[in-house]
Design an enzyme around this catalytic site. Structure first.
Site, PDB file in Angstrom:
ATOM      1  N   ARG A 198       0.892  -1.184   0.000  1.00  0.00           N
ATOM      2  CA  ARG A 198       0.000   0.000   0.000  1.00  0.00           C
ATOM      3  C   ARG A 198       0.917   1.217   0.000  1.00  0.00           C
ATOM      4  O   ARG A 198       1.709   1.400   0.935  1.00  0.00           O
ATOM      5  CB  ARG A 198      -0.918   0.005   1.224  1.00  0.00           C
ATOM      6  CG  ARG A 198      -1.596   1.357   1.419  1.00  0.00           C
ATOM      7  CD  ARG A 198      -2.725   1.302   2.428  1.00  0.00           C
ATOM      8  NE  ARG A 198      -3.876   0.594   1.893  1.00  0.00           N
ATOM      9  CZ  ARG A 198      -5.101   0.663   2.409  1.00  0.00           C
ATOM     10  NH1 ARG A 198      -5.342   1.402   3.474  1.00  0.00           N
ATOM     11  NH2 ARG A 198      -6.104  -0.012   1.865  1.00  0.00           N
ATOM     12  N   HIS A 232      -7.320   0.733  -6.472  1.00  0.00           N
ATOM     13  CA  HIS A 232      -7.540  -0.134  -5.300  1.00  0.00           C
ATOM     14  C   HIS A 232      -8.184  -1.448  -5.781  1.00  0.00           C
ATOM     15  O   HIS A 232      -9.339  -1.735  -5.490  1.00  0.00           O
ATOM     16  CB  HIS A 232      -8.450   0.591  -4.308  1.00  0.00           C
ATOM     17  CG  HIS A 232      -8.420   0.029  -2.913  1.00  0.00           C
ATOM     18  ND1 HIS A 232      -7.638  -1.050  -2.553  1.00  0.00           N
ATOM     19  CD2 HIS A 232      -9.100   0.384  -1.788  1.00  0.00           C
ATOM     20  CE1 HIS A 232      -7.828  -1.322  -1.278  1.00  0.00           C
ATOM     21  NE2 HIS A 232      -8.704  -0.474  -0.792  1.00  0.00           N
ATOM     22  N   GLN A 263     -10.087  -4.064  -3.449  1.00  0.00           N
ATOM     23  CA  GLN A 263     -11.398  -3.645  -2.967  1.00  0.00           C
ATOM     24  C   GLN A 263     -12.473  -3.913  -4.022  1.00  0.00           C
ATOM     25  O   GLN A 263     -13.550  -4.414  -3.709  1.00  0.00           O
ATOM     26  CB  GLN A 263     -11.373  -2.151  -2.606  1.00  0.00           C
ATOM     27  CG  GLN A 263     -12.674  -1.661  -2.006  1.00  0.00           C
ATOM     28  CD  GLN A 263     -12.969  -2.264  -0.652  1.00  0.00           C
ATOM     29  OE1 GLN A 263     -12.157  -2.194   0.247  1.00  0.00           O
ATOM     30  NE2 GLN A 263     -14.141  -2.884  -0.509  1.00  0.00           N
ATOM     31  N   ASP A 319     -17.312   6.982  -1.685  1.00  0.00           N
ATOM     32  CA  ASP A 319     -16.084   6.848  -0.894  1.00  0.00           C
ATOM     33  C   ASP A 319     -15.829   8.215  -0.255  1.00  0.00           C
ATOM     34  O   ASP A 319     -16.506   9.207  -0.583  1.00  0.00           O
ATOM     35  CB  ASP A 319     -14.934   6.451  -1.840  1.00  0.00           C
ATOM     36  CG  ASP A 319     -13.633   6.092  -1.125  1.00  0.00           C
ATOM     37  OD1 ASP A 319     -13.635   5.975   0.119  1.00  0.00           O
ATOM     38  OD2 ASP A 319     -12.609   5.956  -1.819  1.00  0.00           O
ATOM     39  N   CYS A 377     -16.283   1.363   0.471  1.00  0.00           N
ATOM     40  CA  CYS A 377     -15.125   0.529   0.825  1.00  0.00           C
ATOM     41  C   CYS A 377     -14.753   0.658   2.300  1.00  0.00           C
ATOM     42  O   CYS A 377     -14.066  -0.205   2.833  1.00  0.00           O
ATOM     43  CB  CYS A 377     -13.948   0.869  -0.068  1.00  0.00           C
ATOM     44  SG  CYS A 377     -13.326   2.553   0.112  1.00  0.00           S
ATOM     45  N   ARG A 399     -13.298  -9.006   1.604  1.00  0.00           N
ATOM     46  CA  ARG A 399     -11.873  -8.736   1.341  1.00  0.00           C
ATOM     47  C   ARG A 399     -11.050  -9.965   1.735  1.00  0.00           C
ATOM     48  O   ARG A 399     -10.129 -10.365   1.039  1.00  0.00           O
ATOM     49  CB  ARG A 399     -11.388  -7.514   2.154  1.00  0.00           C
ATOM     50  CG  ARG A 399     -11.943  -6.170   1.724  1.00  0.00           C
ATOM     51  CD  ARG A 399     -11.364  -5.711   0.398  1.00  0.00           C
ATOM     52  NE  ARG A 399      -9.928  -5.601   0.403  1.00  0.00           N
ATOM     53  CZ  ARG A 399      -9.224  -4.546   0.848  1.00  0.00           C
ATOM     54  NH1 ARG A 399      -9.856  -3.476   1.297  1.00  0.00           N
ATOM     55  NH2 ARG A 399      -7.902  -4.515   0.782  1.00  0.00           N
TER      56      ARG A 399
HETATM   57  N1  NVA Z   1     -10.054   6.392  -1.500  1.00  0.00           N
HETATM   58  C1  NVA Z   1      -9.675   6.060  -0.151  1.00  0.00           C
HETATM   59  C2  NVA Z   1      -9.887   4.600   0.076  1.00  0.00           C
HETATM   60  C3  NVA Z   1      -9.526   4.126   1.461  1.00  0.00           C
HETATM   61  C4  NVA Z   1      -9.685   2.643   1.628  1.00  0.00           C
HETATM   62  C5  NVA Z   1      -8.231   6.447   0.091  1.00  0.00           C
HETATM   63  O1  NVA Z   1      -7.408   6.249  -0.809  1.00  0.00           O
HETATM   64  O2  NVA Z   1      -7.931   6.962   1.179  1.00  0.00           O
HETATM   65  N1   CP Z   2     -11.204  -0.372   2.407  1.00  0.00           N
HETATM   66  C1   CP Z   2      -9.936  -0.384   2.837  1.00  0.00           C
HETATM   67  O1   CP Z   2      -8.994  -0.615   2.073  1.00  0.00           O
HETATM   68  O2   CP Z   2      -9.808  -0.157   4.174  1.00  0.00           O
HETATM   69  P1   CP Z   2      -8.452   0.100   5.003  1.00  0.00           P
HETATM   70  O3   CP Z   2      -7.932   1.454   4.583  1.00  0.00           O
HETATM   71  O4   CP Z   2      -8.867   0.044   6.422  1.00  0.00           O
HETATM   72  O5   CP Z   2      -7.457  -0.970   4.644  1.00  0.00           O
END
Ligand code: NVA
Ligand code: CP
Length: 305
Positions: free
Chosen positions: A104, A131, A134, A220, A260, A288
């Site tokens: 990540r 992502h 997800q 989101d 998500c 997930r």
């Molecule tokens: N779009 C959000 C998703 C978090 C799971 C982010 O990137 O922070």
């Molecule tokens: N949806 C998701 O990826 O959640 P986290 O940021 O908690 O991993």
């Protein structure tokens, strides 16, 4: 042999997703009936986090343990990754000591460079741009509740972020439509979604119009991780992009709501919608775990059926 990675949704074909979904169904059923299934016994997953996470860390770590393997967590703060070691060098070293890596991070370019220097499969656990894990879970969840997503329409309400880009890639691979409604100035960057058939992606200025007749409404956070400096400006710009009961009422009566998570009730979605009868956010979060177990099995072992 060429190593397979899952860096963007379009890295897999429709047949490969069908296989992963079939394996997910089987692996989930084993798990629910307390059957031990350890195909990755003695295998090691390395998880690299440059951003916060609850679901992604938990689902990958628990998932690897449930498959008989081990998971190691690295973050930027406590490793040399945060002290300027080149991504290419890190990839060489980490991939000699593990069987699969999940990352990540910020720019997609980082994960692409890592994968290009890795001896083992690399999974995108979220970048600024995509992502894919997800969306894998979201589509599996849709299928569990409503059957095949092919030919259906998904509304994306809010920021054209990593989730939105991935939905658009998925629409191309799995043959469904996406209605996108974003505030002015926060629209889709065509470079990130590749060649999209215009028939598959329809843009709406009005979020209510985008929800009309759709089979799934998805939103989101207004501000994704890494964009916190824009928070105040975004709160103003996104004020009308809150998924509410009126938006759900113009969707197909069978429509589902997904997010998500983490969610901000009263911002991108009302409590009545996310906690209401059309919401499947908890199944979405749980899945997930199951889809990523199938994904890891596939990437490490190849086809097992
Ligand atoms: N779009 C959000 C998703 C978090 C799971 C982010 O990137 O922070
Ligand atoms: N949806 C998701 O990826 O959640 P986290 O940021 O908690 O991993």
């Amino acid at each position: 042999m060429k190593i397979r990675h899952f860096l963007q949704f379009k890295d897999f074909t429709r047949d490969e997703f069908e296989y992963v979904f079939a394996r997910t169904r089987w692996i989930k059923a084993q798990f629910k009936s307390y059957q031990k299934y350890w195909p990755l016994n003695d295998r090691t997953l390395v998880m690299i986090f440059e951003k916060a996470s609850t679901r992604t860390r938990l689902s990958f770590e628990a998932g690897m343990q449930q498959l008989g393997g081990a998971a190691i967590y690295l973050n930027t703060r406590d490793s040399q990754l945060g002290r300027g070691e080149p991504v290419e060098d890190a990839a060489q070293v980490i991939s000699r000591m593990s069987d699969i890596v999940m990352i990540r991070t910020f720019e997609q370019e980082i994960i692409e460079r890592f994968a290009a220097n890795s001896r083992v499969p690399v999974i995108n656990g979220l970048t600024n741009e995509y992502h894919p894990c997800q969306i894998l879970a979201d589509i599996y969840t849709y299928t569990e509740h409503r059957g095949d997503i092919q030919g259906k329409t998904v509304a994306w309400i809010g920021d054209a972020n990593n989730m939105c880009n991935t939905w658009l890639q998925a629409a191309e691979v799995l043959d469904f439509k996406v209605h996108v409604s974003t505030p002015p100035g926060y629209g889709v960057n065509p470079e990130l979604v590749g060649s999209i058939d215009p028939a598959r992606c329809q843009v709406f200025a009005d979020p209510l119009a985008a929800c009309r007749g759709v089979d799934l409404v998805n939103t989101d956070v207004w501000t994704s991780m890494g964009f916190e400096a824009e928070n105040e400006a975004r709160k103003e710009a996104f004020a009308n992009w809150c998924v509410d009961a009126e938006m759900m009422s113009v969707a197909n009566p069978e429509a589902l709501f997904m997010h998500c998570l983490p969610a901000h009730r009263g911002e991108e979605v009302t409590a009545a919608v996310i906690d209401g009868p059309q919401s499947v956010v908890w199944d979405e979060a749980e899945n997930r775990l199951h889809v990523q177990k199938a994904l890891m099995e596939d990437l490490v072992l190849g086809c097992v059926t």
